[in-house]
Motif scaffolding. Structure first.
Motif, short mmCIF file in Angstrom:
data_model
loop_
_atom_site.label_atom_id
_atom_site.label_comp_id
_atom_site.label_asym_id
_atom_site.label_seq_id
_atom_site.Cartn_x
_atom_site.Cartn_y
_atom_site.Cartn_z
N ARG A 27 0.84 -1.20 0.00
CA ARG A 27 0.00 0.00 0.00
C ARG A 27 0.88 1.25 0.00
NH1 ARG A 27 -4.55 -1.85 4.35
NH2 ARG A 27 -5.49 -3.40 2.97
N PRO A 28 0.42 2.28 -0.69
CA PRO A 28 1.21 3.51 -0.73
C PRO A 28 1.54 4.04 0.66
CG PRO A 28 -0.60 3.63 -2.28
CD PRO A 28 -0.79 2.37 -1.45
N ARG A 29 2.79 4.40 0.83
CA ARG A 29 3.29 5.05 2.03
C ARG A 29 3.24 4.19 3.29
NH1 ARG A 29 3.03 8.41 -1.54
NH2 ARG A 29 2.43 10.47 -1.91
N GLN A 30 3.02 2.90 3.16
CA GLN A 30 3.09 1.99 4.30
C GLN A 30 4.32 1.11 4.15
OE1 GLN A 30 -0.61 -0.04 4.90
NE2 GLN A 30 -1.67 1.82 5.50
N TYR A 31 5.42 1.75 3.82
CA TYR A 31 6.63 1.03 3.48
C TYR A 31 7.23 0.29 4.68
CZ TYR A 31 6.13 3.90 -0.67
OH TYR A 31 5.64 4.50 -1.80
N ASP A 32 7.18 0.89 5.87
CA ASP A 32 7.74 0.22 7.04
C ASP A 32 6.99 -1.08 7.33
OD1 ASP A 32 9.79 2.09 7.45
OD2 ASP A 32 8.45 3.38 8.62
N LYS A 65 12.25 3.50 -0.98
CA LYS A 65 11.27 4.55 -0.67
C LYS A 65 11.45 5.13 0.73
CE LYS A 65 8.76 4.18 -4.46
NZ LYS A 65 8.51 5.24 -5.40
N THR A 66 12.08 4.35 1.63
CA THR A 66 12.29 4.84 3.00
C THR A 66 13.70 5.37 3.22
OG1 THR A 66 12.79 2.59 3.78
CG2 THR A 66 10.51 3.36 4.02
#
Length: 87
Positions: A2-7, A36-37
């Motif tokens: 999911r977008p921006r739930q990289y951690d 991304k992170t």
């Protein structure tokens, strides 16, 4: 992923890779999430490892728009016919 739930994605990929360390898509996904992170060395290493296990994963990931344009290029296995498909 999911977008921006990289951690969260990294944690999920880590769990999968603890069970089976050579899942090319999990390595590729974790690599993308690491990039991304802000962890470029780890991300590039995972993407390269995915390409070594299954070169098609990196090629398909790029075609699907998953991951960076500068992901390490996958090398076809020795003796494999050259692909004529567009990246």
């Amino acid at each position: 992923m999911r977008p921006r739930q990289y951690d969260t994605a990294i944690s999920d990929y880590d769990a999968a890779l603890r069970i089976q360390p050579k899942i090319a898509w999990a390595l590729y996904g974790r690599g993308v999430a690491e990039l991304k992170t802000g962890h470029p060395a780890e991300g590039q290493a995972d993407i390269q490892a995915a390409g070594e296990i299954a070169p098609v994963v990196v090629m398909r990931g790029r075609r699907l728009g998953i991951g960076p344009d500068d992901a390490p290029a996958a090398q076809a296995p020795a003796g494999a016919p050259a692909s004529t498909a567009r990246p």
